[in-house]
Design a protein around this motif. Structure first.
Motif, PDB file in Angstrom:
ATOM      1  N   ALA A  30      44.760  98.860  73.292  1.00 52.93           N
ATOM      2  CA  ALA A  30      44.484  97.902  74.364  1.00 52.93           C
ATOM      3  C   ALA A  30      43.919  98.614  75.585  1.00 52.93           C
ATOM      4  O   ALA A  30      44.410  99.668  75.992  1.00 52.93           O
ATOM      5  CB  ALA A  30      45.759  97.151  74.738  1.00 52.93           C
ATOM      6  N   TRP A  47      47.075  95.934  61.181  1.00 51.25           N
ATOM      7  CA  TRP A  47      46.156  96.730  61.985  1.00 51.25           C
ATOM      8  C   TRP A  47      46.280  98.225  61.655  1.00 51.25           C
ATOM      9  O   TRP A  47      47.338  98.821  61.818  1.00 51.25           O
ATOM     10  CB  TRP A  47      46.453  96.487  63.464  1.00 51.25           C
ATOM     11  CG  TRP A  47      45.665  97.274  64.470  1.00 51.25           C
ATOM     12  CD1 TRP A  47      46.118  98.312  65.224  1.00 51.25           C
ATOM     13  CD2 TRP A  47      44.304  97.068  64.861  1.00 51.25           C
ATOM     14  NE1 TRP A  47      45.141  98.768  66.065  1.00 51.25           N
ATOM     15  CE2 TRP A  47      44.012  98.017  65.864  1.00 51.25           C
ATOM     16  CE3 TRP A  47      43.307  96.166  64.465  1.00 51.25           C
ATOM     17  CZ2 TRP A  47      42.753  98.090  66.477  1.00 51.25           C
ATOM     18  CZ3 TRP A  47      42.070  96.244  65.070  1.00 51.25           C
ATOM     19  CH2 TRP A  47      41.791  97.187  66.061  1.00 51.25           C
ATOM     20  N   SER A  93      47.563  99.499  69.397  1.00 51.97           N
ATOM     21  CA  SER A  93      46.533  98.460  69.447  1.00 51.97           C
ATOM     22  C   SER A  93      45.248  98.952  70.082  1.00 51.97           C
ATOM     23  O   SER A  93      44.175  98.363  69.882  1.00 51.97           O
ATOM     24  CB  SER A  93      47.043  97.251  70.229  1.00 51.97           C
ATOM     25  OG  SER A  93      47.287  97.593  71.582  1.00 51.97           O
ATOM     26  N   ALA A 107      37.195  88.929  73.193  1.00 53.33           N
ATOM     27  CA  ALA A 107      38.194  89.986  73.081  1.00 53.33           C
ATOM     28  C   ALA A 107      39.364  89.512  72.214  1.00 53.33           C
ATOM     29  O   ALA A 107      39.413  88.365  71.777  1.00 53.33           O
ATOM     30  CB  ALA A 107      38.669  90.407  74.463  1.00 53.33           C
ATOM     31  N   VAL A 108      40.320  90.410  71.979  1.00 51.62           N
ATOM     32  CA  VAL A 108      41.458  90.143  71.099  1.00 51.62           C
ATOM     33  C   VAL A 108      42.746  90.178  71.919  1.00 51.62           C
ATOM     34  O   VAL A 108      42.967  91.103  72.698  1.00 51.62           O
ATOM     35  CB  VAL A 108      41.532  91.196  69.965  1.00 51.62           C
ATOM     36  CG1 VAL A 108      42.762  90.985  69.092  1.00 51.62           C
ATOM     37  CG2 VAL A 108      40.253  91.164  69.127  1.00 51.62           C
ATOM     38  N   VAL A 151      46.561  90.841  72.411  1.00 52.03           N
ATOM     39  CA  VAL A 151      47.657  91.632  71.847  1.00 52.03           C
ATOM     40  C   VAL A 151      48.959  91.007  72.339  1.00 52.03           C
ATOM     41  O   VAL A 151      49.288  91.061  73.529  1.00 52.03           O
ATOM     42  CB  VAL A 151      47.578  93.108  72.285  1.00 52.03           C
ATOM     43  CG1 VAL A 151      48.760  93.892  71.704  1.00 52.03           C
ATOM     44  CG2 VAL A 151      46.258  93.725  71.832  1.00 52.03           C
ATOM     45  N   LEU A 178      46.366  90.159  67.696  1.00 53.20           N
ATOM     46  CA  LEU A 178      47.229  91.145  67.044  1.00 53.20           C
ATOM     47  C   LEU A 178      48.657  90.718  67.347  1.00 53.20           C
ATOM     48  O   LEU A 178      49.107  90.778  68.497  1.00 53.20           O
ATOM     49  CB  LEU A 178      46.972  92.553  67.582  1.00 53.20           C
ATOM     50  CG  LEU A 178      45.750  93.294  67.035  1.00 53.20           C
ATOM     51  CD1 LEU A 178      45.659  94.690  67.655  1.00 53.20           C
ATOM     52  CD2 LEU A 178      45.803  93.418  65.513  1.00 53.20           C
ATOM     53  N   SER A 200      46.344  93.062  76.232  1.00 48.18           N
ATOM     54  CA  SER A 200      47.735  92.651  76.057  1.00 48.18           C
ATOM     55  C   SER A 200      48.113  91.576  77.072  1.00 48.18           C
ATOM     56  O   SER A 200      47.728  91.645  78.239  1.00 48.18           O
ATOM     57  CB  SER A 200      48.658  93.870  76.236  1.00 48.18           C
ATOM     58  OG  SER A 200      49.977  93.474  76.551  1.00 48.18           O
ATOM     59  N   ASP A 229      37.316  94.124  72.464  1.00 53.10           N
ATOM     60  CA  ASP A 229      38.341  94.851  73.220  1.00 53.10           C
ATOM     61  C   ASP A 229      39.699  94.177  73.028  1.00 53.10           C
ATOM     62  O   ASP A 229      39.783  92.958  72.861  1.00 53.10           O
ATOM     63  CB  ASP A 229      37.998  94.871  74.714  1.00 53.10           C
ATOM     64  CG  ASP A 229      36.892  95.859  75.049  1.00 53.10           C
ATOM     65  OD1 ASP A 229      36.623  96.752  74.225  1.00 53.10           O
ATOM     66  OD2 ASP A 229      36.297  95.728  76.142  1.00 53.10           O
ATOM     67  N   ARG A 230      40.752  94.970  73.076  1.00 53.11           N
ATOM     68  CA  ARG A 230      42.098  94.410  72.963  1.00 53.11           C
ATOM     69  C   ARG A 230      42.741  94.344  74.351  1.00 53.11           C
ATOM     70  O   ARG A 230      42.717  95.326  75.101  1.00 53.11           O
ATOM     71  CB  ARG A 230      42.982  95.243  72.031  1.00 53.11           C
ATOM     72  CG  ARG A 230      42.843  94.877  70.556  1.00 53.11           C
ATOM     73  CD  ARG A 230      41.639  95.512  69.907  1.00 53.11           C
ATOM     74  NE  ARG A 230      41.738  96.950  69.904  1.00 53.11           N
ATOM     75  CZ  ARG A 230      40.686  97.770  69.793  1.00 53.11           C
ATOM     76  NH1 ARG A 230      39.469  97.282  69.696  1.00 53.11           N
ATOM     77  NH2 ARG A 230      40.854  99.078  69.785  1.00 53.11           N
TER      78      ARG A 230
END
Length: 554
Positions: A125, A406, A123, A102-103, A105, A200, A81, A78-79
């Protein structure tokens, strides 16, 4: 000269203790943190607003937030922020997001509602970590972008928002950090592989539409190791002044990840204020100060610089924009610290070139970092490697280079070719392997058919005793095609006329490089990291020309 010979030419300039190549372990960023926490549990990790958090205390807070995120449905991949200014909780949130796989942002706090919406949609997100003051930019787009989670710092203590604490979409970070019952909840597994996406990093959009740079755990661990190796630091003893915004890749690596890797402390400020910066240096004695040229300009021009104790600063890496020679020299004279220019870009995590700390060449971006190769390619085809002294495009290769943009395969293939990243910067290297940036491809001014690189003109302007800041841009002109215009901020209490400044430049620049116009300003438009927005000035001139044309037609 072949690539092997070029490598030898720059290896000889490494400081004696710096390795030519590094063994990058297969670990993710959270594992990097855990390794440091086990080794230095009682060391200060975060110093913010008068509060110190040790590595063991930070680990507890990261684990609590990670468990809370899992309870709210956040899953691996999951993204999320992070949309808030520098703070201790920014860092804790970053590692908690990675803790669940998770990632992160990276999100510029200056973004307005429309820019934020574009980034969150691009993204994908599902959540955002922020502060109550920025909620007015988030709330109107929450449903449209599909945010399932909004975690706010100090939510329950912010007047007028108390009721949101009961909304399932919202989370109060301070309540989570204080919830000791989460310690009894089973920790999520650390599944992220070194090769998997961690961040990201959205580019600033200074050369077009902002793109999400895909940086893996390996990219970021590698670049932290490269930077740490380079500054010849002392493990467990460094204090990193963190005033660069952490949403910027430069700060993420040079401030946060370097400090975490080394067992050092981050001395964190929410924004750049010269008086606050000098007071923090005086009080907390940081040893390493990564910054942007505009920050060092503010330091060397501070009227009371000698009233502050700044001798703790051992070295400073200047990045994000070219470092004027005069600023580097004056900084060294005033503070005794080593201020050297480095080079990087979001697509490379970011550092690729660094000046040797004790043997820097003023005006150069330095030599390639360990585990990094670099060369100059011709501007026409990008396929011919150029010789020392020849100007072309700077290309790099190394463990820190992104895996791509991306969801933008065409843009990715345009800059990543056979493992080489084409930077878009015009540069050359000398016989010794030092590299020099001439300018951005897009910033080059073509006036009367001749190429002018803004940095050439700016370097001369900076040598004038009355000039505090200078930037040049190419302005559309019916005769010249483009003309060189200089924008100047003067030092407090000093003055110079346009005529006097042009006369000063005449003996130092070829006639075709001389500014056709000079405009004096109180300040220059800048990004959050301090980079002057040259494109903003160009667009401003374009709009003025259109308005003038409309008035004439009327």
């Amino acid at each position: 000269m072949g690539e092997a010979a070029v490598e030898k030419s720059w290896f000889q300039h490494y400081e004696p203790s710096v390795k030519r190549s590094l063994e990058i372990p297969e670990m993710n960023l959270m594992e990097m943190f855990k390794k440091t926490e086990r080794k230095f549990p009682d060391n200060p990790a975060l110093i913010f607003a008068g509060k110190t958090t040790t590595y063991s205390e930070m680990n507890i807070l990261v684990e609590r937030l990670a468990k809370a995120l899992v309870q709210r449905g956040v899953q691996k991949g999951d993204r999320i922020s992070i949309f808030m200014p520098n703070s201790d909780n920014w860092v804790i949130s970053f590692f908690a997001i990675l803790r669940v796989g998770a990632v992160v942002v990276q999100t510029n706090t200056l973004y307005v509602e429309n820019e934020l919406k574009t980034l969150l949609q691009d993204s994908g997100a599902i959540g955002v970590v922020s502060i109550p003051q920025l909620l007015p930019r988030i709330a109107p787009i929450q449903a449209e972008v599909g945010l399932k989670l909004i975690a706010l710092d100090w939510l329950s203590k912010f007047s007028g928002l108390e009721g949101l604490a009961d909304d399932p979409v919202f989370m109060d970070l301070e309540k989570v950090f204080g919830d000791t019952s989460l310690d009894e909840v089973e920790s999520p597994p650390m599944e992220a592989k070194s090769s998997e996406l961690a961040v990201l990093q959205y580019t600033g959009g200074t050369t077009g539409v902002s793109k999400g740079v895909m940086l893996t755990h390996c990219n970021l661990v590698a670049n932290a190791m490269q930077a740490w190796e380079w500054i010849v630091g002392r493990e467990g003893e460094e204090r990193v002044l963190t005033v660069l915004p952490l949403f910027h890749i430069y700060a993420l690596t040079a401030c946060m990840n370097l400090a975490i890797l080394s067992g050092g402390a981050m001395v964190i400020l929410p924004k750049f204020d010269i008086d606050a910066v000098l007071q923090h240096i005086n009080d907390y004695e940081p040893t390493f100060f990564p910054g942007a040229p505009t920050m060092y300009v503010a330091v060397v021009n501070h009227p009371r610089i000698k009233e502050y104790k700044v001798s703790s600063i051992r070295c400073c890496l200047s990045g994000s924009a070219p470092l004027p020679k005069e600023v580097a020299l004056r900084f060294g004279e005033l503070t005794g610290g080593r201020l050297v220019e480095a080079y990087g870009l979001s697509e490379a995590s970011p550092a690729t070139h660094l000046n040797p700390i004790y043997h820097a060449r003023v005006g150069s971006i330095g030599v390639p970092a360990p585990n990094t190769d670099s060369k100059i390619m011709d501007l026409e085809t990008g396929e011919k490697e150029l010789q020392p002294g020849e100007i072309g495009e700077l290309v790099v290769k190394g463990d820190q280079v992104m895996i791509g943009y991306w969801q933008r395969p065409e843009e990715t293939s345009a800059v990543l070719k056979d493992g080489w990243l084409y930077t878009g910067d015009i540069a050359y290297r000398d016989e010794d392997g030092f590299f020099y940036i001439v300018d951005r491809k897009k910033d080059m001014i073509i006036t009367g058919g001749l190429n002018v690189y803004p940095r050439d003109v700016e370097e001369v302007l900076y040598t004038h005793p009355a000039v505090r800041e200078a930037v040049c841009a190419g302005i559309e002109n019916p005769y010249w095609g483009e003309m060189v215009k200089a924008y100047i901020v003067l030092k407090e209490g000093l003055s110079v006329t346009e005529k006097e400044l042009l006369f000063y430049c005449q003996s130092k620049l070829a006639a075709f490089k001389l500014p056709k116009m000079i405009e004096f300003r109180e300040e220059l438009p800048k990004t959050a990291v301090g980079k002057v927005l040259r494109r903003f000035l160009v667009e401003e001139e374009r709009q003025k020309a259109l308005q003038q044309e409309s008035r004439l037609q009327a």
